[in-house]
Design a protein around this motif. Structure first.
Motif, PDB file in Angstrom:
ATOM      1  N   ASN A 175      61.681  57.601  46.003  1.00  0.00           N
ATOM      2  CA  ASN A 175      60.845  58.608  45.343  1.00  0.00           C
ATOM      3  C   ASN A 175      61.666  59.858  45.077  1.00  0.00           C
ATOM      4  OD1 ASN A 175      58.820  60.085  44.224  1.00  0.00           O
ATOM      5  ND2 ASN A 175      57.841  60.604  46.170  1.00  0.00           N
ATOM      6  N   CYS A 176      62.257  59.908  43.884  1.00  0.00           N
ATOM      7  CA  CYS A 176      63.011  61.083  43.437  1.00  0.00           C
ATOM      8  C   CYS A 176      62.173  61.966  42.530  1.00  0.00           C
ATOM      9  CB  CYS A 176      64.271  60.642  42.682  1.00  0.00           C
ATOM     10  SG  CYS A 176      65.370  59.569  43.618  1.00  0.00           S
ATOM     11  N   ALA A 177      60.891  61.643  42.393  1.00  0.00           N
ATOM     12  CA  ALA A 177      60.015  62.397  41.492  1.00  0.00           C
ATOM     13  C   ALA A 177      59.450  63.602  42.229  1.00  0.00           C
ATOM     14  CB  ALA A 177      58.887  61.505  40.991  1.00  0.00           C
ATOM     15  N   HIS A 233      62.112  58.682  50.787  1.00  0.00           N
ATOM     16  CA  HIS A 233      61.417  59.865  50.263  1.00  0.00           C
ATOM     17  C   HIS A 233      62.374  61.048  50.280  1.00  0.00           C
ATOM     18  CE1 HIS A 233      58.270  62.818  49.536  1.00  0.00           C
ATOM     19  NE2 HIS A 233      58.678  63.499  50.597  1.00  0.00           N
ATOM     20  N   LEU A 234      62.535  61.714  49.126  1.00  0.00           N
ATOM     21  CA  LEU A 234      63.382  62.900  49.051  1.00  0.00           C
ATOM     22  C   LEU A 234      62.554  64.131  49.383  1.00  0.00           C
ATOM     23  CD1 LEU A 234      65.314  60.926  47.631  1.00  0.00           C
ATOM     24  CD2 LEU A 234      65.956  62.813  46.125  1.00  0.00           C
ATOM     25  N   SER A 235      62.985  64.821  50.409  1.00  0.00           N
ATOM     26  CA  SER A 235      62.328  66.057  50.798  1.00  0.00           C
ATOM     27  C   SER A 235      63.303  67.206  50.548  1.00  0.00           C
ATOM     28  CB  SER A 235      61.887  65.962  52.259  1.00  0.00           C
ATOM     29  OG  SER A 235      61.021  67.017  52.583  1.00  0.00           O
ATOM     30  N   GLY A 236      63.574  68.071  51.503  1.00  0.00           N
ATOM     31  CA  GLY A 236      64.488  69.188  51.306  1.00  0.00           C
ATOM     32  C   GLY A 236      65.003  69.695  52.631  1.00  0.00           C
ATOM     33  N   TYR A 237      66.161  70.335  52.596  1.00  0.00           N
ATOM     34  CA  TYR A 237      66.793  70.723  53.860  1.00  0.00           C
ATOM     35  C   TYR A 237      66.063  71.860  54.568  1.00  0.00           C
ATOM     36  CZ  TYR A 237      69.067  74.923  51.823  1.00  0.00           C
ATOM     37  OH  TYR A 237      69.345  76.138  51.243  1.00  0.00           O
ATOM     38  N   GLY A 246      52.063  51.512  58.544  1.00  0.00           N
ATOM     39  CA  GLY A 246      53.152  50.688  59.071  1.00  0.00           C
ATOM     40  C   GLY A 246      54.258  50.491  58.050  1.00  0.00           C
ATOM     41  N   LEU A 247      54.508  51.494  57.220  1.00  0.00           N
ATOM     42  CA  LEU A 247      55.479  51.405  56.122  1.00  0.00           C
ATOM     43  C   LEU A 247      56.834  51.924  56.586  1.00  0.00           C
ATOM     44  CD1 LEU A 247      56.105  50.995  53.066  1.00  0.00           C
ATOM     45  CD2 LEU A 247      55.329  53.361  52.716  1.00  0.00           C
ATOM     46  N   PRO A 248      57.890  51.133  56.461  1.00  0.00           N
ATOM     47  CA  PRO A 248      59.225  51.628  56.832  1.00  0.00           C
ATOM     48  C   PRO A 248      59.623  52.792  55.914  1.00  0.00           C
ATOM     49  CG  PRO A 248      59.230  49.227  56.582  1.00  0.00           C
ATOM     50  CD  PRO A 248      57.940  49.723  56.016  1.00  0.00           C
ATOM     51  N   LEU A 249      59.825  53.957  56.493  1.00  0.00           N
ATOM     52  CA  LEU A 249      60.101  55.180  55.740  1.00  0.00           C
ATOM     53  C   LEU A 249      61.415  55.791  56.193  1.00  0.00           C
ATOM     54  CD1 LEU A 249      59.130  57.626  53.905  1.00  0.00           C
ATOM     55  CD2 LEU A 249      58.158  58.586  56.027  1.00  0.00           C
ATOM     56  N   THR A 250      62.203  56.256  55.228  1.00  0.00           N
ATOM     57  CA  THR A 250      63.375  57.077  55.529  1.00  0.00           C
ATOM     58  C   THR A 250      63.275  58.331  54.685  1.00  0.00           C
ATOM     59  OG1 THR A 250      64.723  55.110  55.916  1.00  0.00           O
ATOM     60  CG2 THR A 250      65.888  57.191  55.589  1.00  0.00           C
ATOM     61  N   VAL A 251      63.498  59.471  55.310  1.00  0.00           N
ATOM     62  CA  VAL A 251      63.423  60.752  54.617  1.00  0.00           C
ATOM     63  C   VAL A 251      64.833  61.307  54.460  1.00  0.00           C
ATOM     64  CG1 VAL A 251      62.533  63.115  54.669  1.00  0.00           C
ATOM     65  CG2 VAL A 251      61.117  61.218  55.513  1.00  0.00           C
ATOM     66  N   ALA A 252      65.180  61.685  53.244  1.00  0.00           N
ATOM     67  CA  ALA A 252      66.454  62.342  52.965  1.00  0.00           C
ATOM     68  C   ALA A 252      66.183  63.802  52.631  1.00  0.00           C
ATOM     69  CB  ALA A 252      67.170  61.655  51.807  1.00  0.00           C
ATOM     70  N   ASN A 253      66.849  64.693  53.342  1.00  0.00           N
ATOM     71  CA  ASN A 253      66.664  66.128  53.167  1.00  0.00           C
ATOM     72  C   ASN A 253      67.953  66.741  52.618  1.00  0.00           C
ATOM     73  OD1 ASN A 253      64.029  66.172  54.364  1.00  0.00           O
ATOM     74  ND2 ASN A 253      65.000  65.973  56.373  1.00  0.00           N
ATOM     75  N   PRO A 254      68.122  66.749  51.300  1.00  0.00           N
ATOM     76  CA  PRO A 254      69.366  67.299  50.749  1.00  0.00           C
ATOM     77  C   PRO A 254      69.301  68.815  50.624  1.00  0.00           C
ATOM     78  CG  PRO A 254      67.995  66.491  48.969  1.00  0.00           C
ATOM     79  CD  PRO A 254      67.262  66.169  50.252  1.00  0.00           C
ATOM     80  N   SER A 255      70.470  69.417  50.668  1.00  0.00           N
ATOM     81  CA  SER A 255      70.599  70.826  50.320  1.00  0.00           C
ATOM     82  C   SER A 255      70.719  70.931  48.803  1.00  0.00           C
ATOM     83  CB  SER A 255      71.833  71.415  51.002  1.00  0.00           C
ATOM     84  OG  SER A 255      73.008  70.750  50.544  1.00  0.00           O
ATOM     85  N   THR A 256      71.167  72.077  48.295  1.00  0.00           N
ATOM     86  CA  THR A 256      71.419  72.210  46.863  1.00  0.00           C
ATOM     87  C   THR A 256      72.387  71.120  46.426  1.00  0.00           C
ATOM     88  OG1 THR A 256      71.057  74.596  46.801  1.00  0.00           O
ATOM     89  CG2 THR A 256      72.472  73.669  45.090  1.00  0.00           C
ATOM     90  N   ILE A 257      71.981  70.338  45.432  1.00  0.00           N
ATOM     91  CA  ILE A 257      72.811  69.230  44.962  1.00  0.00           C
ATOM     92  C   ILE A 257      73.629  69.733  43.786  1.00  0.00           C
ATOM     93  CG2 ILE A 257      72.813  66.862  44.098  1.00  0.00           C
ATOM     94  CD1 ILE A 257      70.005  66.594  45.409  1.00  0.00           C
ATOM     95  N   ALA A 258      74.930  69.760  43.959  1.00  0.00           N
ATOM     96  CA  ALA A 258      75.824  70.325  42.954  1.00  0.00           C
ATOM     97  C   ALA A 258      76.369  69.219  42.067  1.00  0.00           C
ATOM     98  CB  ALA A 258      76.980  71.059  43.628  1.00  0.00           C
TER      99      ALA A 258
END
Length: 559
Positions: free
Chosen positions: A79-81, A119-123, A157-169
């Protein structure tokens, strides 16, 4: 073949980079777009990506079921939206960043055998914010969405991974930290926002895409959250000094505390209140991301190179206003001057110098019609190049020293230094082309209020991207003064330039706009472009390109 991965937000900055990475790895990908797939396919083609494994579907994350039917074999959903912008209406931000995130989770749970929702979140989702800062709609809904998706995934029961990126250059990133870089470039940043330890980290786009692609492949990442950022990012004052040195502008000479920025009126500081919570000294739990990257052989590029490359892209595109050049481009040191170049820096057949107030962009229509490679550069203190501590002659000596006898072409105010170089080093160039040299007809004055339409009228050319860029750059501190001085200097002493031209012992072509006075005789070829005016390379690029190719052919036949 049925897709095994779905990328939501596939036309976005991160989404399209992830689609490209997955396809390069041989994955079958469904790319979700809101409308036409044309821009995505065109971008992928420009990156040289094989799209044989690509399926494009239309989707709306704000709708239950996403508006997507089928795709039962999708096992990984990214989910990059999201709505990433400041000044959003709260309802608009929540529809994408909360409701949309929950719809993506429910859709993933409905697959036949879902392996992972990434799931893309934020730092800043775990930031303390103990200074009482009010969050804007973007950050507030990202935090709300992060908590809501975690709770729903646990319930389903959904396998979830959260990515918390900083400013993406990377190419295409024009918000967030980019606005600070824009203020730096445009001379609007006398003081750095925040304090001496303010930390605004970055992560490089392609590295982040590889990181995301690898997450579902590792069973151990299910249920995890990963803060993805480069801890070697300089603290903000150092970051700004790095970029100021790279781009040839003045670095801030101090800083202004966030509390003061928050207390003062926005009309005075120019600071968007929504950006202030990001000006923090806080550090982040990056240990799991480092271990994961090391285990999977992922190494981020050096952060200083990332920042320089990103700055080159931002300046090239006027911070998103125009497309980036499709040739190598950026700042380089030439005789102590931070010099903007575009094209082949190793073996160009042509070197193209723009006349003030135009820039390297003014040669684009000619350059892409040439048979040989080209290099174009803004003279010191003009266009995008920084001011030099040396003369234009020393700069041109250094620029051309490593090259193998290119044809040197100059327009208007650049003709005088090109002519002087040809007198000093005739053996180092294959020929000289002077386009609308001021010793034949005076270069027009630069209009004081350089709105694009005024500049186009002064130059006698249509209003296009080259004129828009020149007008925008003239608004930078000192730019109008330097361009005006260059034009005035070019218009002085025309007889000396004419005598120097007549004395040259190498092929010379003079391109005129059809109404110029004839130059002296000798080894000079005259090419008249009827109606070409002061800028025939803009008004008649085909004719000028043919002339330059002919000059290069003559150069190749010289002993």
């Amino acid at each position: 073949m049925s897709p095994d991965s779905l990328v939501l937000g596939a036309t976005g900055f991160v989404g399209r980079a992830l689609v490209a990475e997955l396809l390069r790895q041989g994955r079958t990908v469904a790319a979700a777009v809101r409308r036409s797939d044309g821009p995505l396919r065109a971008w992928l083609a420009g990156q040289g990506v094989d799209t044989g494994g690509l399926t494009v579907v239309t989707a709306d994350i704000t709708r239950p079921g996403l508006g997507i039917e089928g795709l039962p074999d999708v096992r990984d959903v990214y989910n990059c939206a999201a709505r990433y912008a400041f000044g959003l209406d709260l309802a608009e931000a929540r529809a994408a960043n909360v409701t949309g995130a929950l719809n993506a989770a429910r859709w993933t749970a409905g697959r036949r055998a879902p392996r992972r929702l990434v799931h893309l979140s934020g730092y800043r989702v775990s930031a303390r914010d103990d200074d009482g800062a009010r969050l804007g709609a973007y950050e507030a809904t990202k935090r709300e969405g992060d908590a809501a998706v975690r709770a729903l995934a646990a319930e389903l029961g959904l396998p979830l991974t959260v990515a918390n990126p900083s400013t993406i250059a990377g190419p295409g990133q024009y918000i967030g930290l980019a606005s600070v870089v824009a203020d730096l470039w445009n001379g609007r940043l006398p003081l750095a926002p925040g304090g001496p330890r303010t930390f605004v980290p970055v992560v490089e786009l392609e590295y982040f895409a590889r990181f995301l692609a690898a997450l579902p492949e590792d069973p151990g990442t299910a249920g995890g959250a990963y803060w993805v950022l480069d801890e070697d990012t300089p603290e903000l004052p150092g970051l700004l000094r790095l970029l100021a040195g790279h781009t040839g502008v003045r670095a801030p000479r101090g800083h202004v505390p966030v509390g003061l920025l928050r207390a003062l009126p926005r009309a005075l500081t120019g600071a968007d209140p929504e950006t202030l919570p990001f000006l923090s000294e806080e550090r982040y739990p990056t240990g799991p991301a480092h271990l994961f990257a090391e285990f999977h052989g992922l190494t981020p590029p050096p952060v200083e190179r990332v920042l320089r490359d990103w700055a080159d892209h931002l300046v090239a595109t006027r911070f998103g206003a125009v497309p980036a050049p499709d040739v190598p481009h950026g700042f380089h040191d030439v005789a102590g001057a931070r010099t903007w170049m575009a094209g082949d820096r190793t073996r160009p057949a042509h070197v193209l110098l723009p006349g003030a107030p135009l820039t390297t962009d003014s040669w684009a229509r000619v350059a892409h019609r040439l048979e040989g490679a080209f290099l174009t550069a803004d003279l010191p203190g003009l266009g995008r190049s920084g001011a030099a501590g040396t003369s234009a002659d020393a700069w041109l000596d250094a620029l051309l020293a490593p090259l193998d006898r290119p044809v040197l072409t100059a327009h208007a105010s650049a003709c005088a230094p090109a002519l002087r170089y040809a007198r000093r080093h005739p053996e180092r160039i294959g020929g000289l082309v002077l386009v609308a040299p001021p010793f034949l007809v005076r270069a027009p004055a630069v209009p004081r209020r350089a709105a694009p339409e005024r500049l186009a009228a002064a130059l006698g050319v249509p209003r296009d991207e080259a004129v828009e860029t020149a007008a925008a750059l003239l608004r930078r501190p000192g730019a109008f003064r330097r361009a005006t001085a260059a034009v005035r200097a070019a218009n002085r002493a025309p007889e000396a330039s004419r005598r120097a031209l007549a004395a040259l012992d190498l092929p010379v072509t003079v391109v005129t706009g059809g109404s110029d006075a004839p130059p002296p005789g000798g080894n000079v070829r005259i090419v008249t472009v009827p109606g070409g005016g002061h800028c025939p390379h803009l008004t008649a690029p085909e004719a000028v390109a043919r002339t330059l190719d002919e000059a290069a052919g003559t150069s190749a036949r010289r002993p």
